[in-house]
Design a protein around this motif. Structure first.
Motif, mmCIF file in Angstrom:
data_model
loop_
_atom_site.group_PDB
_atom_site.id
_atom_site.type_symbol
_atom_site.label_atom_id
_atom_site.label_comp_id
_atom_site.label_asym_id
_atom_site.label_seq_id
_atom_site.Cartn_x
_atom_site.Cartn_y
_atom_site.Cartn_z
ATOM 1 N N GLU A 494 0.754 -1.081 0.015
ATOM 2 C CA GLU A 494 -0.108 -0.120 0.077
ATOM 3 C C GLU A 494 0.992 1.337 0.018
ATOM 4 O O GLU A 494 0.402 2.264 -0.402
ATOM 5 N N ASP A 495 1.871 1.197 0.456
ATOM 6 C CA ASP A 495 2.597 2.492 0.617
ATOM 7 C C ASP A 495 4.161 2.360 -0.177
ATOM 8 O O ASP A 495 4.859 1.141 -0.372
ATOM 9 N N PHE A 496 4.383 3.508 -0.841
ATOM 10 C CA PHE A 496 5.709 3.366 -1.602
ATOM 11 C C PHE A 496 6.522 4.729 -1.196
ATOM 12 O O PHE A 496 5.816 5.544 -0.672
ATOM 13 N N ASP A 497 7.488 4.742 -1.768
ATOM 14 C CA ASP A 497 8.620 6.045 -1.408
ATOM 15 C C ASP A 497 8.401 6.963 -2.180
ATOM 16 O O ASP A 497 9.353 8.039 -2.305
ATOM 17 N N SER A 498 7.284 7.057 -3.210
ATOM 18 C CA SER A 498 7.047 8.117 -4.020
ATOM 19 C C SER A 498 5.745 8.422 -4.543
ATOM 20 O O SER A 498 5.116 7.252 -4.518
ATOM 21 N N LEU A 499 5.227 9.513 -5.018
ATOM 22 C CA LEU A 499 4.091 9.651 -5.444
ATOM 23 C C LEU A 499 3.886 8.866 -6.553
ATOM 24 O O LEU A 499 2.740 8.253 -7.019
ATOM 25 N N TYR A 500 4.940 8.948 -7.420
ATOM 26 C CA TYR A 500 5.102 8.370 -8.824
ATOM 27 C C TYR A 500 4.561 6.748 -8.651
ATOM 28 O O TYR A 500 3.823 6.251 -9.646
ATOM 29 N N SER A 614 7.956 16.395 2.413
ATOM 30 C CA SER A 614 7.407 15.599 1.391
ATOM 31 C C SER A 614 7.763 15.897 -0.053
ATOM 32 O O SER A 614 7.375 15.187 -0.930
ATOM 33 N N LYS A 615 8.702 17.105 -0.097
ATOM 34 C CA LYS A 615 9.118 17.468 -1.506
ATOM 35 C C LYS A 615 9.527 16.367 -2.406
ATOM 36 O O LYS A 615 9.397 15.908 -3.580
ATOM 37 N N GLU A 616 10.583 15.474 -1.637
ATOM 38 C CA GLU A 616 11.408 14.457 -2.548
ATOM 39 C C GLU A 616 10.307 13.252 -2.865
ATOM 40 O O GLU A 616 10.287 12.714 -3.855
ATOM 41 N N PHE A 617 9.315 13.145 -1.911
ATOM 42 C CA PHE A 617 8.313 11.990 -2.057
ATOM 43 C C PHE A 617 7.546 12.484 -3.377
ATOM 44 O O PHE A 617 7.065 11.690 -4.005
ATOM 45 N N ILE A 618 7.018 13.637 -3.433
ATOM 46 C CA ILE A 618 6.456 14.366 -4.873
ATOM 47 C C ILE A 618 7.046 14.247 -5.817
ATOM 48 O O ILE A 618 6.471 13.935 -7.050
ATOM 49 N N GLU A 619 8.373 14.865 -5.909
ATOM 50 C CA GLU A 619 8.833 15.089 -7.077
ATOM 51 C C GLU A 619 9.817 14.029 -7.600
ATOM 52 O O GLU A 619 10.188 14.016 -8.808
ATOM 53 N N THR A 620 10.228 12.958 -6.801
ATOM 54 C CA THR A 620 10.912 11.865 -7.382
ATOM 55 C C THR A 620 10.102 11.108 -8.395
ATOM 56 O O THR A 620 9.057 10.724 -7.916
ATOM 57 N N LYS A 621 10.467 11.030 -9.760
ATOM 58 C CA LYS A 621 9.756 10.490 -10.531
ATOM 59 C C LYS A 621 10.640 9.159 -11.176
ATOM 60 O O LYS A 621 11.326 9.397 -11.860
#
Length: 758
Positions: A494-500, A614-621
């Motif tokens: 259910e949980d990953f280290d990025s939004l992507y 959470s910037k890294e979590f959101i922006e890491t693609k």
């Protein structure tokens, strides 16, 4: 006692096996058996189908006169889902009180651990998984003072494991005889460089360059081993505490045969870290069982309550359970005073899961009163004959008769022998096309199994843990052949280290938008957690999916309806059109412009907030879509191959399987060569029987661990296909054994290497 009538079995046959008949020798006796026993079933025997037929027959006897029900447990949510999918339509009563069908984990949490966590730490379980609690514990560990007893304890554990100077190391690095290596070790101990257990003394290594009693070549080895050990310490010191399981009754941490008391200086620090998690209701999977044990001890009457509620207990995939899980269930239901019937179902030879990530030599499950399903409806005789030699425990009786034997019942119009494909480092990229050509040659694309089960390329070791391990390393893992492969794509979590990743790695096997909806909401929850935004600051409770939905509703109907509409459109675009990049940009914009600025704290005046932690979590693609494990073939007749680890395909059926040997310490073919006596100047090395040559193993008790591990993995991997089994091996590993392998029934494919130079 349940009475199974012939008409019940007839109806079950119509529902589960298309009107075919269950055999009178094995399956019908099991369906009618209601005594405590264990069913040991070979791969492809249809054990779960037999269990569902049994459950169907039980349902026809419900409700029971005494008001009791049944308990059905499986190892994974997917297994529970399959049971529900096939039974709920015809046996809805099985999914109602007093019955319970779920995972061992969900049963433990619902009836024991949830209440235990509340009573002990004032919080019900809010998060039960491994990733988030583990990340939090590591984060807390990093905040500890640099010098503390816990770090010192962990340093000693890790360093003593890695800083070994063995005789084999000296023999290989210095090119000397064993006698000379032993003399060097003796000398190193005498000058206090090594401990009695051959571990480097760290403080002595600091000045090793100035030690005139040691040769330069030996200094180089010591420096290298010391550096490797220190690198391991730095890599593991913050996560070392995660290896432990807590025993609240004996007040100690447990790992394998070692323990750390709660009342020791190190234990006190580690316990404080875990208790921060528990007060937030955040538990690792194994923590639930620690709480359950404590709760049963504190409330022993719960055992009788559960025994009275559940007259029959069935556990599927029993081989995947850990010792502490087995002990918990037995402590509740298996006792002299209990009238509960327990039937455990599985295959001890497929016990390849372990929470410690190391495959155990022996299965934690020790069968009692075993009965057997030996007929495999999946495997042909040709494949079953090979698989039998990889059975670690064939349950041999006192007369030497093997009770657990794989009998291949599947029949093909044209039998297909197993194929062994020889390759080398230069030709590894051609394996895919060679496999595709074999599929085409045997016209497997015309079979029903092809469309239903697909073609699979599998390997034991799939990825390297970090880039450094693969620099200058010619050893092969699956990712070296298929660079785009990502293990994470095959995991259902259910949980990953990025939004992507939340937008790409959700459970795509679900045919509705439920999985992607949950994944997006989990990403929102993760962002709030990273930003330190709580739903209850005092109790340190984070927002969960349901809390986020409730909060959106509290913003008014207009805002909630707009959010709900956007959420639906995001899900639809991904599931229907796979517009991941578009949705990613839309959600990223929503988070930055709206989501983070909402009044999550419920203050009178909302804080002016922006994305920080959470910037890294959101922006890491990460560019890792489904294509990373669905490989398009160059052959026109083949659509795609599924790439997987052996662990991921356990329980699956394939039309064709190519098992590629890979390096985990050693390659599988190397592991199977076990020396019973080492070579001397006058005698050759003596080897134990090798399953690759159709020889039944004779591995020794307490020894030959790596060979036993390989045997289990090959047993699982080789027993997947209905039609074609291929085993891809490196030339250098089998170049002297080709004739023996051919005699064992393998068809040798050698056109990927220069056969004249083997």
């Amino acid at each position: 006692m349940v009475k199974v009538k012939d008409e019940h079995i007839k109806l079950a046959q119509d529902i589960f096996i298309d009107g075919n008949d269950f055999d009178d020798e094995e399956r019908i006796p099991f369906i009618k058996n209601f005594t405590t026993c264990d069913l040991l079933a070979v791969p492809g025997s249809g054990k779960t189908t037999a269990l569902m037929a049994k459950l169907y027959c039980i349902a026809q006897n419900m409700p029971f006169v005494d008001g009791s029900g049944i308990l059905v447990l499986a190892h994974t949510n997917q297994a529970v889902y399959e049971i529900e999918k096939k039974l709920k339509k015809d046996c809805h009563q099985l999914f109602e009180y007093p019955n319970f069908i779920g995972t061992v984990q969900s049963f433990t949490n619902r009836f024991l651990a949830n209440q235990a966590c509340f009573e002990k730490y004032g919080s019900y379980i809010r998060k039960n998984e491994d990733d988030i609690p583990s990340d939090k514990l590591i984060s807390l560990s990093k905040k500890l003072p640099f010098k503390n007893t816990l770090y010192g304890n962990f340093f000693n554990q890790i360093y003593s494991r890695e800083a070994l100077i063995s005789t084999n190391l000296l023999i290989n690095e210095l090119h000397i005889e064993k006698k000379e290596a032993l003399e060097i070790i003796k000398n190193l101990k005498s000058i206090n460089i090594l401990t009695n257990k051959n571990v480097l003394i760290y403080k002595k290594c600091k000045d090793i360059a100035h030690n005139d009693q040691i040769s330069e070549a030996l200094k180089s080895i010591i420096v290298s081993v010391n550096k490797k050990a220190l690198d391991s310490v730095n890599l593991e010191k913050h996560s070392r505490g995660l290896i432990y399981r807590l025993n609240f009754l004996e007040e100690k941490f447990i790992y394998e045969n070692t323990s750390l008391g709660f009342n020791t200086d190190s234990g006190k620090i580690l316990l404080e870290l875990f208790e921060i998690l528990y007060r937030e209701g955040s538990l690792r999977y194994k923590d639930s069982f620690s709480f359950a044990e404590w709760y049963i001890h504190k409330n022993p009457q719960i055992k009788e309550i559960l025994q009275l509620r559940f007259k029959y207990v069935f556990i599927d995939e029993m081989q995947d359970l850990e010792r502490y899980q087995i002990d918990l269930i037995d402590s509740i239901f298996f006792s002299e005073s209990s009238n509960t019937v327990i039937q455990r179902i599985g295959d001890i030879n497929q016990s390849i899961y372990s929470s410690g990530k190391i495959i155990k030599d022996n299965c934690d499950w020790i069968p009692r009163n075993p009965i057997y399903l030996t007929g495999s409806n999946r495997l042909t005789e040709e494949i079953a004959n090979i698989v039998n030699y990889y059975t670690l425990d064939p349950h041999t009786d006192k007369d030497g008769t093997k009770k657990f034997v794989v009998n291949g019942l599947a029949k093909l119009n044209t039998p297909i022998k197993p194929h062994l494909i020889i390759f080398n480092n230069e030709s590894k990229d051609k394996l895919e096309d060679r496999f595709a050509q074999l599929i085409k040659d045997f016209k497997l694309n015309e079979t029903s199994s092809a469309s239903k089960n697909g073609y699979h390329i599998i390997s034991w070791s799939t990825e390297w843990n970090n880039d450094e391990q693969n620099i200058g390393n010619e050893k092969i893992r699956l990712k070296d052949i298929f660079p785009n492969y990502s293990k994470e794509t095959k995991q259902k979590k259910e949980d990953f280290d990025s939004l992507y990743k939340h937008l790409t790695l959700f459970d795509r096997e679900k045919l509705t938008m439920e999985a992607i909806r949950k994944s997006i909401l989990n990403a929102f929850s993760r962002i709030l957690r990273l930003e330190g935004i709580y739903i209850d600051f005092e109790k340190k409770r984070y927002f969960r999916k349901s809390n986020i939905i409730d909060f959106m509703k509290s913003q008014g109907d207009e805002y909630y309806n707009r959010f709900k509409s956007n959420l639906y459109l995001w899900c639809f675009k991904i599931v229907s059109n796979n517009d991941i990049d578009l949705v990613y940009q839309e959600i990223k914009k929503f988070i930055e412009s709206e989501f983070i600025k909402l009044n999550w704290d419920n203050f009178d005046t909302s804080k002016s907030r922006s994305i920080l932690k959470s910037k890294e979590f959101i922006e890491t693609k990460h560019v890792i879509g489904q294509g990373d494990y669905l490989v398009k073939s160059n052959k026109n007749s083949i659509n795609e191959f599924n790439l997987s680890s052996i662990h991921a395909v356990k329980g699956q059926t394939h039309c064709a399987t190519m098992y590629i040997e890979s390096s985990y310490h050693e390659y599988e073919t190397q592991r199977l060569k076990v020396a019973s006596k080492l070579a001397t100047k006058t005698k050759k090395e003596e080897l134990l029987p090798n399953p690759l040559f159709n020889e039944f193993h004779s591995y020794r008790v307490g020894k030959d661990s790596r060979a036993k591990q390989a045997l289990k993995m090959m047993y699982v991997g080789f027993s997947r296909p209905t039609h074609l089994l291929c085993f891809a091996v490196l030339k250098e590993n089998i170049k002297n054994d080709i004739d023996k392998i051919k005699e064992a029934g393998w068809v040798i494919i050698d056109d990927l290497i220069d056969i004249d130079r083997i």
